[in-house]
Design an enzyme around this catalytic site. Structure first.
Site, short mmCIF file in Angstrom:
data_model
loop_
_atom_site.label_atom_id
_atom_site.label_comp_id
_atom_site.label_asym_id
_atom_site.label_seq_id
_atom_site.Cartn_x
_atom_site.Cartn_y
_atom_site.Cartn_z
N ASP A 1 0.80 -1.23 0.00
CA ASP A 1 0.00 0.00 0.00
C ASP A 1 0.83 1.28 0.00
O ASP A 1 0.30 2.36 -0.28
CB ASP A 1 -0.99 -0.01 1.16
CG ASP A 1 -2.18 -0.93 0.87
OD1 ASP A 1 -2.35 -1.34 -0.30
OD2 ASP A 1 -2.92 -1.25 1.81
N TYR B 1 -9.80 -1.10 1.66
CA TYR B 1 -9.63 -1.33 3.10
C TYR B 1 -9.52 -0.07 3.90
O TYR B 1 -8.95 0.92 3.45
CB TYR B 1 -8.39 -2.21 3.36
CG TYR B 1 -8.82 -3.64 3.53
CD1 TYR B 1 -9.51 -4.03 4.67
CD2 TYR B 1 -8.59 -4.57 2.54
CE1 TYR B 1 -9.95 -5.33 4.81
CE2 TYR B 1 -9.03 -5.87 2.68
CZ TYR B 1 -9.72 -6.24 3.81
OH TYR B 1 -10.17 -7.51 3.94
CU LIG Z 1 -8.77 -8.78 4.57
#
Ligand SMILES: [Cu+2]
Ligand SMILES: *[C@@H]1O[C@H](CO)[C@@H](O)[C@H](O)[C@H]1NC(C)=O
Ligand SMILES: *[C@@H]1O[C@H](CO)[C@@H](O)[C@H](O)[C@H]1NC(C)=O
Ligand SMILES: *[C@@H]1O[C@H](CO)[C@@H](O)[C@H](O)[C@H]1NC(C)=O
Ligand SMILES: *[C@@H]1O[C@H](CO)[C@@H](O)[C@H](O)[C@H]1NC(C)=O
Ligand SMILES: *[C@@H]1O[C@H](CO)[C@@H](O)[C@H](O)[C@H]1NC(C)=O
Ligand SMILES: *[C@@H]1O[C@H](CO)[C@@H](O)[C@H](O)[C@H]1NC(C)=O
Ligand SMILES: *[C@@H]1O[C@H](CO)[C@@H](O)[C@H](O)[C@H]1NC(C)=O
Ligand SMILES: *[C@@H]1O[C@H](CO)[C@@H](O)[C@H](O)[C@H]1NC(C)=O
Ligand SMILES: *[C@@H]1O[C@H](CO)[C@@H](O)[C@H](O)[C@H]1NC(C)=O
Ligand SMILES: *[C@@H]1O[C@H](CO)[C@@H](O)[C@H](O)[C@H]1NC(C)=O
Ligand SMILES: *[C@@H]1O[C@H](CO)[C@@H](O)[C@H](O)[C@H]1NC(C)=O
Ligand SMILES: *[C@@H]1O[C@H](CO)[C@@H](O)[C@H](O)[C@H]1NC(C)=O
Length: 788
Positions: free
Chosen positions: A402, A491
């Site tokens: 990320d 997320y």
């Molecule tokens: Cu996950």
């Protein structure tokens, strides 16, 4: 408005020294009242945190908006010789700036300033420039400084922090896939999908793709990473989905694999099509199967995404009493931490530390001291990796790093009262885009929380009558939290750093947000359960790598291992037993840099100690590394998609010597270089001694994400959590709770059959009650000292 206003109602004072008629339960009703936030004056709602002036300049802070602008201007000055095009005018064969961030500050330059009267180290920017205009196009990283820009400022290649052999250069095929890089590939995707729109429409309830900006298109695309193995290939494994807010949960069973190396579109081609778990290398073979009726879909992906929203779902039913306001953490006595919000410096209960921020890593902590002694020089996230699994190209191929997506820029608005308690201190983060600076408001919150358990307690003796003790000591548990949430695409990673009053530090990460899901294949239960009519969860690992540069009372530290070993031994006073088993500690010190795992059954204690610093008892002062929840490493160790660029994720722990040229575990463009990494963490281990040296402990938190129906609509923070604690280990001469006044020491007097205590001047605040309307008929009364 995300910030709600809260009024506080609280109980009357429990008088110090008073004799309690019964058990010493202090009871109060904190009434539900959302009204006006009180400002100042009251000790109940504390207003802003008291101000403190940081003892030193925050030398780790990000570069200023002006410095960014001046760096941008310098880079684009033809005299600098970089031959740059403005990004809005650039194509894939031009040179243009990708981003500008702050370069880490060399520790070697910081310590003389921090601990002596050395000069404050100079600031430098780091810049990634996409150099498509070169003979051999690549991405090249530079550092620019010293700042502010002057005639002494130079632009140098940033090679020294990378060990992959190419320094700051990343091959074109591995550089970040921005819109400019995608532009020459998009027409091929549109053409290939447009040519089979009759097939996709027939198979997927009318869904077609003619290109993202074509108004006939009813599908969205996602490619994920990696997009190359070693820079010599370039590819995109595209999954199609029903577009919308919940698109992560509405994939369809169709994939297009594209080969797209280099900058010249005439070299691009379709590698194939995947549907029904079958691969078709070209359109004719796909069409033949379609016409033979072999591709019929049993499940239809829904176009309705309302079920993916995190909003109220009345169809789930009603829970008794749930319409009442939920318990809340409120700093009743006023804020007990001080901040220098300019310098981003915090003091709390003996702790002091600085906070810094970078666009790639988010927030970082520096110079963490407890009661004046340095424990940790740097504590920072290094990478947030996720690797997926599945019998379809997207899940099988996906590994995320990320930091590649500039995780720091994804820290944004925290909701007061929900993400962080009412009354928290909020800080912004700022980062730079091109020549300007972006502010994400309220992206960091700071609050002191009730731990939910006492720090320590003991009930002495057995007393008499109603009082089952002669003395009872109990200390209130509280901790300071610094929190951010990064929404990186699907997320929402919540990063919390907790500073406990006993000197321990807890690092915690939780994950919520959308799964990256798969179309539902009934024969693929081994990759996850069905979680919606046509959606299957995709098994995956999350691994979050952190750096803890310990400096326990100086930089000369050792890594002590206390193995719990079970041995057979004899004791003269138990002759009848002969040999019998006992456990004992086998204490040793790590000699050389190493990457390793937690011991089985956690039968080893790991401590960073300073062998040359002892407490009153002659014991080495140190900090213990206490495993918490879900301490895991990456499951897959030899995947071609994460072979050498994810080494930092493959063990629970690692210990290296601190070096100015090894500031980061990973590089931000490593993801597209799994076979030829720009940064290979495993090369940090070159047999250097780690005894009484400057050590860095790298550790992983994470979750094996065994997906479930309860990941719908989003993963729950309760369970997707991981943590670790650094706790004093003989660092002090005794527990650091004796000096806390927020406690009770309750004594039973048998003669008077009553109990007494001292409140040490810290009393339950007596707050103004200001309630315009009673809530649910509850009037603002207070009950104290109820008979037990
Ligand atoms: Cu996950
Ligand atoms: C670059 O783009 C801007 C608008 O974004 C335009 O005004 C300018 O003329 C362009 N410059 C060149 C050299 O094309
Ligand atoms: C400058 O970049 C352009 C592409 O933007 C390229 O065509 C040209 O050759 C470059 N000039 C030099 C001197 O490298
Ligand atoms: C830089 O500028 C300063 C004045 O601002 C001047 O005194 C100095 O000589 C210059 N240095 C160089 C290397 O040009
Ligand atoms: C789409 O069809 C056109 C016309 O037949 C053809 O020229 C083109 O190559 C096809 N596109 C792809 C990606 O196959
Ligand atoms: C779609 O775009 C075309 C031109 O690109 C235009 O003629 C047409 O009106 C558009 N249709 C709708 C529904 O917007
Ligand atoms: C198929 O598409 C039509 C038109 O968009 C829609 O009304 C229908 O609900 C879709 N079917 C499913 C199962 O989503
Ligand atoms: C955050 O940014 C907003 C808008 O720029 C500003 O009004 C506010 O004062 C900033 N907050 C802090 C704590 O600096
Ligand atoms: C201790 O001795 C017993 C009996 O010989 C043996 O079964 C056991 O494995 C020994 N334990 C250890 C830790 O060596
Ligand atoms: C203690 O550890 C050392 C290595 O540090 C090892 O050689 C020795 O066997 C261990 N002793 C026991 C009893 O496990
Ligand atoms: C410990 O520190 C003292 C004083 O700084 C020094 O004289 C001594 O050599 C050190 N011992 C070790 C083992 O490092
Ligand atoms: C930081 O330290 C490294 C290693 O000594 C050195 O190569 C580099 O030039 C230093 N960076 C700065 C900005 O001084
Ligand atoms: C216990 O209570 C008796 C009676 O009230 C009192 O005289 C005595 O001083 C108390 N003892 C202590 C230790 O407070």
């Amino acid at each position: 408005m995300h910030r709600e206003l809260v009024a506080l109602l609280c109980a009357a004072t429990l008088a110090a020294g008073s004799v309690l008629p019964a058990l010493g339960y202090e009871r109060k009703l904190l009434l539900d009242a959302l009204g006006k936030r009180q400002t100042g004056g009251s000790s109940c709602y504390s207003g802003d945190a008291p101000v403190v002036e940081a003892p030193k300049t925050n030398v780790w802070a990000g570069i200023s908006a002006k410095d960014n602008y001046d760096v941008w201007t310098l880079l684009h000055d033809p005299a600098t010789g970089l031959n740059l095009t403005l990004p809005e005018n650039a194509t894939v064969t031009d040179n243009y700036v990708f981003w500008i961030d702050t370069l880490h500050t060399n520790k070697t330059d910081v310590l003389p300033y921090l601990d002596g009267d050395g000069p404050a180290p100079s600031k430098y920017a780091r810049v990634i420039i996409f150099e498509g205009g070169k003979e051999e196009p690549d991405s090249q990283e530079y550092y620019v400084g010293p700042l502010p820009v002057s005639n002494e400022t130079s632009v140098e290649k940033l090679d020294y922090i990378y060990n992959g052999g190419r320094g700051g250069s990343v091959p074109f095929n591995s550089r970040y896939a921005d819109g400019i890089k995608a532009a020459p590939i998009n027409p091929l995707i549109a053409s290939a999908m447009g040519n089979i729109s009759d097939i996709t429409a027939a198979l997927f309830n009318g869904s077609v793709f003619y290109g993202a900006s074509d108004n006939r298109t009813t599908l969205s695309t996602t490619a994920g990473t990696p997009l190359s193995f070693d820079g010599s290939q370039g590819f995109r494994n595209i999954m199609f989905r029903i577009p919308g807010r919940g698109t992560y949960l509405t994939p369809i069973d169709f994939f297009l694999l594209v080969d797209c190396p280099g900058t010249d579109p005439t070299h691009y081609s379709i590698k194939g099509y995947v549907t029904n778990e079958k691969f078709f290398p070209d359109e004719p073979s796909l069409r033949a199967a379609f016409e033979a009726g072999e591709l019929a879909q049993e499940y239809v992906q829904t176009k309705d995404q309302s079920w993916t929203d995190v909003d109220y779902k009345p169809e789930l039913g009603v829970r008794d009493l749930e319409d009442r306001f939920a318990p809340s953490n409120i700093e009743l006595g006023g804020k007990r931490y001080k901040v220098d919000s300019e310098a981003q410096y915090i003091e709390y209960m003996g702790f002091s530390f600085y906070v810094a921020f970078s666009r790639t890593l988010g927030i970082m902590f520096y110079d963490i001291k407890f009661k004046g002694d340095r424990i940790i020089y740097e504590l920072s996230l290094q990478e947030a990796l996720a690797q997926y699994a599945g019998n379809q190209p997207k899940a099988a191929n996906t590994v995320y790093h990320d930091t590649y997506y500039s995780l720091g820029t994804d820290l944004a608005t925290l909701v007061e009262g929900y993400d962080c308690p009412f009354g928290s201190t909020f800080w912004n983060v700022t980062y730079h885009e091109e020549d300007h600076t972006v502010t994400n408001q309220d992206a960091i919150c700071i609050f002191e929380q009730d731990s939910g358990f006492p720090l320590s307690r003991h009930r002495y003796g057995s007393g008499a009558g109603d009082y089952p003790f002669t003395q009872l000591g109990v200390v209130k548990g509280a901790a300071l939290a610094v929190r951010t949430i990064a929404t990186v695409g699907n997320y929402d990673y919540m990063f919390s750093y907790l500073f406990h009053q006993d000197g321990s530090i807890e690092v915690e990460v939780r994950a919520s947000g959308f799964l990256q899901s798969s179309f539902y294949y009934p024969d693929q239960a081994r990759y996850g359960p069905r979680i919606a009519p046509a959606t299957q969860g995709s098994l995956h690992d999350h691994i979050l790598t952190y750096k803890a540069d310990f400096d326990v009372l100086g930089t000369a530290n050792s890594f002590q291992i206390s193995d719990l070993v079970v041995v057979n031994q004899t004791q003269a006073w138990f002759p009848e037993l002969g040999e019998f088993e006992q456990m004992e500690m086998n204490i040793s010190y790590l000699e050389k840099e190493a990457a390793f795992n937690w011991a089985a059954n956690n039968q080893a204690m790991f401590c960073v100690v300073n062998q040359n610093e002892t407490n009153a008892w002659g014991e080495q002062r140190g900090y213990r590394i206490v495993p918490g929840r879900s301490n895991i490493h990456l499951s897959v160790q030899n995947s071609p998609f994460s072979l050498k660029n994810s080494e930092m994720a493959k063990t629970h722990l690692a210990v290296t010597r601190q070096h100015d040229n090894e500031p980061y575990a990973n590089s931000v463009q490593n993801i597209n270089l799994p076979l030829a990494p720009q940064q290979d963490f495993s090369k940090f281990f070159d047999d250097e001694s780690v005894e009484q040296e400057d050590l860095v402990v790298w550790f992983n938190l994470g979750m094996h994400h065994f997906v479930r129906a309860e990941d719908i609509p989003v993963t729950l923070y309760t369970e997707a959590a991981s943590s670790i604690v650094f706790a004093p280990q003989n660092f002090n001469d005794r527990a650091q709770d004796g000096d806390l006044l927020n406690r009770r020491w309750i004594k039973y007097n048998a003669t008077s059959d009553a109990i007494t205590f001292d409140a040490y001047g810290v009393e339950l605040p007596n707050c103004p009650i200001d309630i315009s309307e009673p809530v649910d008929g509850i009037s603002p009364t207070v009950e104290l000292f109820q008979e037990g």
